[in-house]
Design an enzyme around this catalytic site. Sequence first.
Site, short mmCIF file in Angstrom:
data_model
loop_
_atom_site.label_atom_id
_atom_site.label_comp_id
_atom_site.label_asym_id
_atom_site.label_seq_id
_atom_site.Cartn_x
_atom_site.Cartn_y
_atom_site.Cartn_z
N SER A 147 -12.92 -11.28 -17.46
CA SER A 147 -13.04 -9.99 -18.12
C SER A 147 -14.06 -9.02 -17.54
O SER A 147 -14.03 -7.84 -17.86
CB SER A 147 -13.34 -10.19 -19.61
OG SER A 147 -12.29 -10.88 -20.23
N LYS A 183 -20.06 -2.88 -23.47
CA LYS A 183 -18.79 -3.31 -24.05
C LYS A 183 -18.98 -3.46 -25.55
O LYS A 183 -20.06 -3.83 -26.03
CB LYS A 183 -18.39 -4.65 -23.42
CG LYS A 183 -17.02 -5.19 -23.85
CD LYS A 183 -16.74 -6.48 -23.10
CE LYS A 183 -15.37 -7.03 -23.42
NZ LYS A 183 -15.07 -8.28 -22.68
N SER A 194 -10.94 -7.94 -20.20
CA SER A 194 -11.09 -7.19 -21.43
C SER A 194 -12.23 -6.18 -21.40
O SER A 194 -12.40 -5.41 -22.33
CB SER A 194 -11.34 -8.17 -22.59
OG SER A 194 -12.53 -8.91 -22.40
#
Length: 472
Positions: free
Chosen positions: A149, A34, A125
Amino acid sequence: MFDFALSTAQELDRYYAEHGTVKGPLHGLPISLKDQFHVKGYDTTMGYIGWIGTYEGDPDPAKVNKINSQVVEELLSLGAVLYCKVIFPLLLPLLPQTLLFGETVNNLIGTTLNPVNQYLSCGGSSGGEGALQALRGSSVGLGTDIGGSVRIPASFCGTYSIKPTHNRLSYRNVANTNPGQDTYASSVGVMGTTIDAVKLVLSSLLSTEPWMRDPNVVRMPWDGNVERSTLARASSDGSANGEKPLKIGIYWSDGVVTPQPPVSRGMKIVHDVLENLGHKVVNWEPPSQSTAKRVHLAFLKADGAHDIHRQLDLSGEPLVPPLRNAFQLRDPISLLEYQDLTIQGKTYCEAYTDYWNSTSSQLVDAVLMPVAPHAAVIPGKFYHTAYTESINLMDFSAAVFPVTKADKTIDEFNTDYQPLNEQDRKNWEAYDPEIYDGAPVGLQIVCRKWEEEKVWAIAKIIDNGLKTMAAN
């Protein structure tokens, strides 16, 4: 990052040729990241235009592209090949502006959709990580979780993930939104296409003793005894094997927003599988999640969105439309209000613990619950995040696994349903069997704090049970 990945792989080949053994348990394993994790030589944007070519908005050449996150150093020391971050639209994983959103939308690349069903969101996310894994462009990667997330994208994209209690893994030199808010802090988590990949990476990272370099990490190696003793309570097909069977609480609904038909059916599938395999299942009726969500969200917004707007002002970019109301610039809450919210959160956690401890002579091992009240979500219609936020407030360990897919011939819209409230009405009316058809349905299994080994093992048992059911 492909050049970096290729050079890393070549170095690993040379190491093996010279030493006759692997560098570590992740030797040669490609791992995606990420875009919060710093890798020397590459930008970390976290979805902000103003961070391009900087170190978290700081143009200091001594920092820009010069720093690795601690967890990145650990992965490299274990032999991992890091090959993918957000750089261009064609390189995933992507993530939303600010991180504080259950979908993946930013001004750099727009909206990332669900590769399984492009009418729906991939979640957020860590949504790009989930999408990339659904496409099998990655088998395992790292994300973060402050409100769901790593769990939401795994659930929406049909993959696996684990959210540890925060500070089980290192957050040192990892970019974050409003990093000074650590009352309810974000956790580094692992996402993968198999349940075993998740454990491999998590346990390997812990083998590096991250607490020796990050003073916030708890000195807690992976406990193989807990893993083995939990797995021993079931056979390889997931069935209870004479040892003490699992006892699982079933949290059908939080009483605020009822899960849509595909998720309710997924819950029933796992309930029935556990029961048929000889495990104990009981209804779970803890203190209302609405309290946990209210307190948790108040902390995420406590600074009045000043940190977010400071990053936006670097380039002059606007907030993406889904966040404009929630994160308008305003005055921060007062210290007294902050302290009062802290007490409210502490009181809620204590009440939840008391409820858990009241569950008869054999305590519930874990709780099965939705990740969200829908299978993936139609973009812009994610109305209720309490199913994940409440777990962050209590900092529990949680793992996500795929169960089934939405089926328009089974998961019909119930026109007679009477909504519990306005939010429930919006969620129910957002369900369209035609649009959702084929969308992955994932659920989460939740244990108490610091029980990553146990929650992983229970998720493994359930996953084995679901596969046994599917084969018969």
